[in-house]
Design a protein around this motif. Structure first.
Motif, PDB file in Angstrom:
ATOM      1  N   VAL A  81     -86.777  18.977   8.286  1.00  0.00           N
ATOM      2  CA  VAL A  81     -86.707  18.020   7.182  1.00  0.00           C
ATOM      3  C   VAL A  81     -85.546  18.473   6.305  1.00  0.00           C
ATOM      4  O   VAL A  81     -85.418  19.667   6.020  1.00  0.00           O
ATOM      5  N   ASN A  95     -87.862   5.625   3.311  1.00  0.00           N
ATOM      6  CA  ASN A  95     -88.647   6.080   2.164  1.00  0.00           C
ATOM      7  C   ASN A  95     -88.282   5.282   0.928  1.00  0.00           C
ATOM      8  O   ASN A  95     -87.123   4.927   0.729  1.00  0.00           O
ATOM      9  N   LYS A 125     -83.558  17.987   2.651  1.00  0.00           N
ATOM     10  CA  LYS A 125     -83.803  17.452   1.306  1.00  0.00           C
ATOM     11  C   LYS A 125     -82.653  17.781   0.363  1.00  0.00           C
ATOM     12  O   LYS A 125     -82.198  18.924   0.323  1.00  0.00           O
ATOM     13  N   VAL A 132     -86.825  13.016   6.906  1.00  0.00           N
ATOM     14  CA  VAL A 132     -87.721  13.599   7.906  1.00  0.00           C
ATOM     15  C   VAL A 132     -87.121  13.220   9.258  1.00  0.00           C
ATOM     16  O   VAL A 132     -87.166  12.071   9.664  1.00  0.00           O
ATOM     17  N   ARG A 154     -98.700  12.297  10.226  1.00  0.00           N
ATOM     18  CA  ARG A 154     -97.321  12.084  10.660  1.00  0.00           C
ATOM     19  C   ARG A 154     -97.004  13.201  11.624  1.00  0.00           C
ATOM     20  O   ARG A 154     -96.488  14.222  11.234  1.00  0.00           O
TER      21      ARG A 154
HETATM   22  P1  AMP Z   1     -91.169  14.378  -0.867  1.00  0.00           P
HETATM   23  O1  AMP Z   1     -90.298  13.490  -1.701  1.00  0.00           O
HETATM   24  O2  AMP Z   1     -90.766  15.803  -0.810  1.00  0.00           O
HETATM   25  O3  AMP Z   1     -92.656  14.173  -1.109  1.00  0.00           O
HETATM   26  O4  AMP Z   1     -90.989  13.819   0.611  1.00  0.00           O
HETATM   27  C1  AMP Z   1     -91.169  12.479   0.919  1.00  0.00           C
HETATM   28  C2  AMP Z   1     -91.965  12.387   2.180  1.00  0.00           C
HETATM   29  O5  AMP Z   1     -91.306  13.100   3.229  1.00  0.00           O
HETATM   30  C3  AMP Z   1     -93.321  13.036   2.088  1.00  0.00           C
HETATM   31  O6  AMP Z   1     -94.274  12.173   1.575  1.00  0.00           O
HETATM   32  C4  AMP Z   1     -93.595  13.397   3.526  1.00  0.00           C
HETATM   33  O7  AMP Z   1     -94.065  12.266   4.233  1.00  0.00           O
HETATM   34  C5  AMP Z   1     -92.241  13.743   4.049  1.00  0.00           C
HETATM   35  N1  AMP Z   1     -92.010  15.192   4.022  1.00  0.00           N
HETATM   36  C6  AMP Z   1     -91.444  15.943   3.057  1.00  0.00           C
HETATM   37  N2  AMP Z   1     -91.396  17.232   3.384  1.00  0.00           N
HETATM   38  C7  AMP Z   1     -91.933  17.333   4.613  1.00  0.00           C
HETATM   39  C8  AMP Z   1     -92.178  18.412   5.508  1.00  0.00           C
HETATM   40  N3  AMP Z   1     -91.819  19.671   5.230  1.00  0.00           N
HETATM   41  N4  AMP Z   1     -92.761  18.128   6.688  1.00  0.00           N
HETATM   42  C9  AMP Z   1     -93.107  16.864   7.012  1.00  0.00           C
HETATM   43  N5  AMP Z   1     -92.905  15.799   6.216  1.00  0.00           N
HETATM   44  C10 AMP Z   1     -92.330  16.019   5.031  1.00  0.00           C
END
Ligand code: AMP
Ligand code: GLY
Length: 437
Positions: free
Chosen positions: A151, A234, A153, A165, A436
């Motif tokens: 993932v 997203n 970010k 992701v 997921r």
């Molecule tokens: P976040 O904004 O960090 O909540 O990420 C948005 C979405 O990405 C989350 O709701 C998860 O569905 C997915 N996500 C984020 N980090 C991970 C991770 N380490 N592993 C799997 N899915 C992730």
């Protein structure tokens, strides 16, 4: 009359659906004096509060400070992460004025994901393994060296869209490229996190934190993807429901002792005491609950489903959080469940089409047990309500259980029309995939 029974003038910072829900809840308080709002272009907010007549700009924040002094604002409520990260809470708090929302130092938990990881590591809070990179080539090389697609970010604030992701390594390389080299999120992409991909059901848990005390709010679940079946890009959130049943009592106890308590303690040790809403995005992995991210504010649309269920005085709750007195109050929630369905503009999340007339808002709002929270709306020069952003409305309904709330929310949505309207049809549905993998 004791001083805490005096009417309280409130300034609400923020202009979306979350803030409309907060404004509506605050307006119900018998203790509210005048409600001031920073975003009167949102007709929902304009109907409930008076607009401040100074710029809302951190460079000129002294003018907002003067405004608050002059109008004897006793409580400032900050909705979005942007103003929190910019330091509005620091600038506006005084001995006589409480601020609901963390300092910029504490808001870093959300505005700097790399730093948040360090705090988590230091406090042994379970989270995905990750590495932080300032250099795009180093990030790409690391991605290439991995066996599994990670993932990726952006470390800074990216309106809920900075997370990729990835299904394949090339996709992850592309994500690094877009975040770091193309800078699609601007400076928020100066650093990236490359993170292990976790699997399991997702859950969000929000708590009010007053520096020390933690008051959990009923569990909510939001739906972040644009399309039905949890497909597509997203978004900030296309809907939510409350209560969500993914967190059982045992898991809840673990989340409290392994995540919230150490996080709140770590923030105090850092000299960045946390006051406001601490929002943990979690994955319930086979090895236990792990943190995906922290947010430092109410979720949007989680706030909408929470505020629709809140029976206690919202003003008192926000004040108690800001003044370190959460241990002195009790919170009552409506027994009913609530569901929020977001209606979004054509082109959201990439390029929302705005200025499109919205019809049927009044009919939906008139339904029993329904709140239509306005987010991206405006009144045009002809007096019509038009779209003015990506997420336009949060149609929120109560019902005896989630299924009934859901049915009512969709009944209300059916009364609203605008060209190009996007809506998920499976919000709070039992067929929403819980994992997921
Ligand atoms: P976040 O904004 O960090 O909540 O990420 C948005 C979405 O990405 C989350 O709701 C998860 O569905 C997915 N996500 C984020 N980090 C991970 C991770 N380490 N592993 C799997 N899915 C992730
Ligand atoms: N609904 C997710 C968020 O506000 O971050």
């Amino acid at each position: 009359m004791p001083s805490d029974q005096q009417p309280v003038n409130v300034l609400l910072i923020g202009g979306g659906g979350r803030e409309h829900a907060l404004a509506k809840a605050i307006s119900k308080s018998p203790r509210l004096g005048q409600l001031w709002v920073t975003h009167p272009s949102n007709p929902g907010l304009a109907a409930l509060g008076k607009p401040v007549d100074v710029p809302v700009d951190i460079q000129e924040v002294y003018r907002l400070v003067q405004f608050c002094d002059h109008h004897e604002v006793g409580l400032v409520v900050i909705g979005p992460e942007g103003p929190l990260a910019q330091g509005y809470a620091d600038a506006l708090a005084t001995e006589n004025r409480l601020v609901f929302g963390p300092s910029a130092a504490a808001a870093r938990l959300e505005s700097d994901k790399g730093w948040a990881k360090e705090i988590m590591r230091g406090a042994s809070i379970p989270a995905a393994d990750s590495r932080t990179f300032d250099d795009a080539d180093a990030a790409s090389a690391y991605v290439e060296s991995r066996n599994e697609p990670p993932v990726v970010k952006a470390c800074g604030l990216a309106a809920g869209k900075g997370v990729f992701v990835c299904e394949t390594i090339p996709q992850a390389l592309d994500a690094v490229d877009r975040i770091m080299r193309q800078r699609i999120f601007g400076d928020a992409g100066k650093r990236v996190l490359v993170e292990e991909r976790l699997t399991g059901p997702e859950a969000s848990l929000l708590a009010l934190v007053d520096g020390r005390n933690i008051l959990f709010l009923p569990p909510c679940q939001d739906h972040k993807r644009l399309g039905d079946g949890d497909l597509g890009p997203n978004t900030g959130g296309m809907g939510a429901f409350c209560p969500a049943s993914t967190i059982d009592t045992r898991t809840m106890a673990r989340i409290e002792s392994e995540i919230f308590v150490p996080a709140v303690d770590a923030m105090r040790r850092e000299g960045a005491e946390f006051r406001g809403v601490l929002y943990a995005g979690l994955m319930l992995t086979p090895a236990g609950p792990k943190v995906l991210e922290f947010n430092v504010r109410f979720g949007d649309p989680e706030c909408q489903v929470l505020m629709s269920r809140l029976e206690s005085d919202a003003l008192e709750l926000l004040e108690a959080t800001a003044s370190g007195k959460l241990d002195e109050i009790e919170v009552r929630w409506n027994e009913q469940a609530s569901v929020c369905v977001v209606l979004a503009s054509q082109g959201y999340p990439d390029a929302p089409v705005t200025g499109v007339e919205i019809e049927g808002l009044g009919d939906a709002q008139a339904m029993d047990g329904v709140d239509v929270y306005q987010a991206g709306t405006a009144i045009d020069e002809h007096g019509r309500t038009v779209t003015a952003g990506g997420r336009v409305l949060g149609v929120t309904a109560l019902g005896d259980d989630v299924a009934m709330a859901r049915a009512r929310a969709y009944e209300a949505c059916a009364k609203i029309r605008f060209a190009g309207m996007q809506m998920r049809t499976d919000i709070a549905g039992s067929d929403v995939p819980a994992t997921r993998a």
